[in-house]
Structure formats: structure tokens, C-alpha cells
Design an enzyme around this catalytic site. Structure first.
Site, PDB file in Angstrom:
ATOM      1  N   HIS A 123       0.649  -1.464  -0.177  1.00  0.00           N
ATOM      2  CA  HIS A 123       0.049  -0.094   0.121  1.00  0.00           C
ATOM      3  C   HIS A 123       1.081   1.207   0.237  1.00  0.00           C
ATOM      4  CE1 HIS A 123      -2.410   2.769   1.828  1.00  0.00           C
ATOM      5  NE2 HIS A 123      -3.879   1.692   1.479  1.00  0.00           N
ATOM      6  N   ASP A 200       2.917  -4.399   8.351  1.00  0.00           N
ATOM      7  CA  ASP A 200       1.908  -3.700   7.811  1.00  0.00           C
ATOM      8  C   ASP A 200       0.520  -5.057   7.828  1.00  0.00           C
ATOM      9  OD1 ASP A 200      -1.004  -2.610   7.108  1.00  0.00           O
ATOM     10  OD2 ASP A 200       0.123  -2.019   5.173  1.00  0.00           O
ATOM     11  N   GLN A 203      -4.415  -5.357   7.002  1.00  0.00           N
ATOM     12  CA  GLN A 203      -5.655  -6.775   5.774  1.00  0.00           C
ATOM     13  C   GLN A 203      -5.413  -7.865   6.590  1.00  0.00           C
ATOM     14  OE1 GLN A 203      -7.720  -5.639   3.745  1.00  0.00           O
ATOM     15  NE2 GLN A 203      -7.316  -3.554   3.524  1.00  0.00           N
ATOM     16  N   LYS A 226     -10.373  -0.833  10.115  1.00  0.00           N
ATOM     17  CA  LYS A 226     -10.788  -2.070   9.766  1.00  0.00           C
ATOM     18  C   LYS A 226     -11.198  -3.260  10.154  1.00  0.00           C
ATOM     19  CE  LYS A 226      -7.252  -0.182   6.028  1.00  0.00           C
ATOM     20  NZ  LYS A 226      -8.018  -0.058   5.176  1.00  0.00           N
ATOM     21  N   CYS A 364      -4.838   2.382  -3.821  1.00  0.00           N
ATOM     22  CA  CYS A 364      -3.376   2.889  -3.180  1.00  0.00           C
ATOM     23  C   CYS A 364      -2.289   1.914  -3.577  1.00  0.00           C
ATOM     24  CB  CYS A 364      -3.962   3.240  -1.335  1.00  0.00           C
ATOM     25  SG  CYS A 364      -4.556   4.305  -1.315  1.00  0.00           S
TER      26      CYS A 364
HETATM   27  N1  PLP Z   1      -1.534  -0.494   4.852  1.00  0.00           N
HETATM   28  C1  PLP Z   1      -2.833  -1.507   4.066  1.00  0.00           C
HETATM   29  C2  PLP Z   1      -2.737  -3.083   3.375  1.00  0.00           C
HETATM   30  C3  PLP Z   1      -4.282  -1.429   3.871  1.00  0.00           C
HETATM   31  O1  PLP Z   1      -5.046  -1.734   3.119  1.00  0.00           O
HETATM   32  C4  PLP Z   1      -3.927   0.214   3.978  1.00  0.00           C
HETATM   33  C5  PLP Z   1      -5.918   0.818   3.738  1.00  0.00           C
HETATM   34  O2  PLP Z   1      -6.479   0.946   3.004  1.00  0.00           O
HETATM   35  C6  PLP Z   1      -2.824   0.931   4.543  1.00  0.00           C
HETATM   36  C7  PLP Z   1      -2.518   0.257   4.803  1.00  0.00           C
HETATM   37  C8  PLP Z   1      -3.841   2.478   5.608  1.00  0.00           C
HETATM   38  O3  PLP Z   1      -4.296   2.350   6.180  1.00  0.00           O
HETATM   39  P1  PLP Z   1      -5.013   3.558   7.382  1.00  0.00           P
HETATM   40  O4  PLP Z   1      -5.721   4.524   6.076  1.00  0.00           O
HETATM   41  O5  PLP Z   1      -6.501   3.501   7.952  1.00  0.00           O
HETATM   42  O6  PLP Z   1      -4.016   4.570   7.958  1.00  0.00           O
END
Ligand code: PLP
Length: 406
Positions: A123, A200, A203, A226, A364
Site C-alpha cells: 500500500h 503492515d 488487512q 478495518k 493505493c
Molecule cells: N496498509 C494496507 C495494506 C491497507 O490496506 C491500508 C488501507 O487500506 C493501509 C495500509 C492504510 O490504512 P489507514 O488508511 O487506515 O491508515
């Protein structure tokens, strides 16, 4: 335990609403999840009956709010099996957690020419946070490639290590492909090279049991919203030894012990990283969300969603012209697809008119789109309350849109 999805759905009032006169089919859980009643009620209850700023107050309400906030930290600790509450830092979410580590780690542990390994399926938050440091400190990003099924190439991963590698930062589950990366093995290899790993977990946390000690992750980050919790709160888990080594990210109240114009000393962990008034209402509600999914059982959620994902993959593949992006052997409930030459945006817009909420675009993850040679996908992402009937509605919807374009 019997997984009673209809009973679970009753806990989520929004699922009963309609959109354009059609029953809502919510398949955008990768972006954010809906909230069970207990989470929403926690927010109003705490505002109505407890609200006071935490930590510094001697009065009753402040102490009650502090107790709730700190009890939530313990709930998070238990949920991911961290050793100590000192290792649980509340942040605004995954993005802030990664930026915190990127900034503090680069400042204290890296010099020009040092390397961070990320993967091609990250992401943007796990790419751009490092690029900002790259621009500031002259550090270099190395990228783990993947095969056409969407699985990381572990031999190539191992070849990326050099004496300049200072950190690996990788997604547990891809938000586009659904790939569940073998992070435990990846961590073991990185450690054999003396390199720490940030995972990270945005997900993964909502869908599977995560044990940070079993994984031996050095940092593990996720977002509350999430995992059926509120927006604006998230978590940075860090091994105490690492958090001790890193300098504060932001300055302000809460994160200090003593301040004078000559010298300031910083608070102990985890407060060193929590400048300013924390989202204590959010932390209580996040703990409620974690208690909620724990009561259902993370293994039960994983098994249920796994079955639903298989069903969805099989049914979607019946559709003429269907191209699924991401067919890893280990795959969570994120399904990206394209049909014929129908633009993902058209598909998403027309599905919306049928009451079906999916996401379209690059999610993203533009570098991943470049790797796949596409601009974007339609993405259906599953949650613990989705049903086979909703998958059928998606398939019917996609078929209907396909016929319109035929
Ligand atoms: N990392 C991953 C794999 C994600 O799917 C997301 C959000 O879709 C993020 C980071 C960023 O999360 P947040 O916008 O809640 O900070």
C-alpha cells in the site's frame, strides 16, 4: 462453534439499509468495516457518562477515563499477544504507525545509502513513508518481486539483503490481491541476517489470529476502523527493545517526563510516542471491537471467510471474460477483478446502482498496478458478516453489467 452469520448481521444496523431501493450488499471491507452496535454505543456511552481528559487528572471522571483507556491497551496486548502493554502505542492508524517507525527508525538507525526492503504489493503508506525518508536521509528502497499469481518470490527476497539492509517492511495481507504473505518465514530469514521487520497488518488483523510473539515481528501495525472499530485510532506494536532505541516522533504533552528550556526528558514507553491528548474514546471503542471479534473467535472468522472466498472465486470464474488478479495459494477475502474490456470504474458505478458497494481504482497500490500492467481493478473485499447470497448478488450484478456492455 456454529457460525451464525444472520445473528452476527443483527449486530450491524447499517446492513439492514437499502441503497437506491436495493438491499445494501457491502463488499468494501478492505477500505473500512461496518461497526457493531457495541462499538457505536461505547462511543456515545463514554461521551455521555465518563468523558474527561486522561492521565493528568486527579478527579473521578479523569481517573475513570484513564482506567478505560489503559484497560483498552491491555485488550490490544492480549489480542495480538504482545509481552507487555509498554509495547502497545496508540496511533491514528496504520499510516501513522508506519510513518512513526519510518521517521524514528531512519533518524536513529540509518545513514545515507542504507536500505529498506519492501514488496511490490505494498500500500502507498508503506512506500511513500519510506520515500520521504529516502529523500531526507538518502536511504534506498529495494523491492521484492512477485509471480503472476501474486505470490512474493522468496528466493529473490533473500537476494536483496546486503550489509546495508536495515529493515524489511512488508504487508501481511495484500489489500489488492488478498495474498497472505509468509511473514513468519520472511521474518525468520531477516533475523538470520540481523535485520528487523515491520509487518503492515491492516488487512490481516480483521481476518485471522495474529500472535506477534509467534511471528517474532519487531513492529506490527494496524488500523481500528478495518477491524470493526472506530476511525481515527490504530496501533503500533513494537518490541520494547526497539521502541526503547527509537527517538520520539512528535513532541508535546503526555510524551514528556520533565520539561525546561535547557533540557527535556521523555516519558517511559509507550507514552514516549503518544504526544498530545490520545483518542481515549476511540481506544475504548477499539477494545470493544476486539472483544467482539474475539467472542466470535478469530479462527472461526478465518474459516468462515475462507469458505466464502472460495465460493466467490468459483462463482466469479463462471462469468465470461472474467480476469481475477491474485490467485495465490494462501489468499484472504480480497478479490480484485476485471471483466473483458469493461472499465473498472464503469463496473463499480453500475454495481453501486444495484446496491452493491465495491471499490474501484488502484487501491493505493500504483506500483502493483504497474506490475500488473493495468490502471485499476474492481475489488470486492469480504467481512465477517457477508453471505453467499451477497456473493450471488455480486455475480448477478457483474453478469448484468457485462450484458449491458456486450
Ligand atoms: N496498509 C494496507 C495494506 C491497507 O490496506 C491500508 C488501507 O487500506 C493501509 C495500509 C492504510 O490504512 P489507514 O488508511 O487506515 O491508515
Amino acid at each position: 462453534m456454529q457460525y451464525d452469520v444472520n445473528k452476527i448481521r443483527e449486530d450491524f444496523p447499517i446492513l439492514a439499509r437499502s441503497v437506491y431501493g436495493k438491499p445494501l450488499v457491502y463488499l468494501d471491507n478492505g477500505a473500512t468495516t461496518q461497526k457493531p452496535r457495541c462499538v457505536v454505543e461505547s462511543i456515545t456511552d463514554e461521551y455521555y457518562s465518563v468523558n474527561a481528559n486522561v492521565h493528568r487528572g486527579v478527579h473521578f471522571l479523569s481517573q475513570q477515563a484513564t482506567n478505560l483507556h489503559e484497560a483498552s491497551r491491555e485488550t490490544v496486548r492480549r489480542f495480538i499477544n504482545a509481552r507487555s502493554i509498554s509495547e502497545i502505542v496508540f496511533t491514528r492508524g496504520t499510516t501513522e504507525s508506519i510513518n512513526l517507525v519510518a521517521s524514528s527508525f531512519a533518524d536513529s538507525q540509518m545513514k545515507e545509502g542504507d536500505e529498506v526492503i519492501v514488496s511490490v504489493m505494498e500500500h502507498h503508506s508503506n512506500i511513500v513513508s519510506w520515500q520521504l525518508q529516502a529523500a531526507r536521509k538518502g536511504i534506498v528502497l529495494k523491492v521484492i518481486p512477485m509471480n503472476d499469481r501474486g505470490e512474493l518470490l522468496l528466493d529473490e527476497y533473500k537476494k536483496l539483503f546486503s550489509e546495508k539492509t536495515k529493515l524489511v517492511s512488508v504487508a501481511h495481507v495484500s489489500n489488492v490481491l488478498g495474498t497472505i504473505n509468509p511473514v513468519k518465514d520472511m521474518i525468520a530469514f531477516a533475523h538470520s541476517q540481523g535485520v528487523p521487520v515491520l509487518v503492515d497488518g491492516a488487512q490481516s488483523i480483521p481476518h485471522m489470529k495474529v500472535d506477534v510473539q509467534d511471528l517474532d515481528a519487531d513492529f506490527y501495525v494496524f488500523s481500528g476502523h478495518k477491524v470493526y472499530g472506530p476511525t481515527g485510532i490504530g496501533v503500533l506494536y513494537g518490541k520494547e527493545a526497539w521502541l526503547d532505541k527509537l527517538p520520539p516522533y512528535q513532541g508535546g504533552g503526555e510524551m514528556i517526563k520533565n520539561v525546561s528550556f535547557e533540557k527535556t526528558t521523555f516519558n517511559e514507553l509507550p507514552f514516549k510516542f503518544e504526544a498530545g491528548t490520545p483518542d481515549y474514546i476511540g481506544s475504548t471503542a477499539l477494545a470493544k471491537a476486539l472483544d467482539y471479534v474475539s467472542a466470535i473467535g478469530m479462527d472461526n472468522i478465518f474459516a468462515y471467510e475462507h469458505g466464502l472466498t472460495q465460493y466467490a472465486m468459483n462463482r466469479l470464474k463462471e462469468i465470461p471474460g472474467m480476469r481475477i488478479l491474485g490467485e495465490a495459494e494462501q489468499k484472504g477475502g480480497v478479490i480484485s477483478f476485471l471483466v473483458g474490456d469493461i472499465h473498472h470504474f464503469d463496473m463499480g458505478t453500475l454495481l453501486d446502482r444495484l446496491g452493491i458497494a465495491v471499490r474501484t481504482g488502484h487501491h493505493c497500490a500504483e506500483p502493483l498496478m504497474h506490475r500488473l500492467g493495468i490502471e485499476g481493478t474492481v475489488r470486492a473485499s469480504l467481512g465477517l458478516y457477508n453471505t453467499k447470497e451477497e456473493i450471488d448478488a455480486l455475480v448477478e450484478g457483474v453478469l448484468r453489467v457485462s450484458r449491458m456492455f456486450a
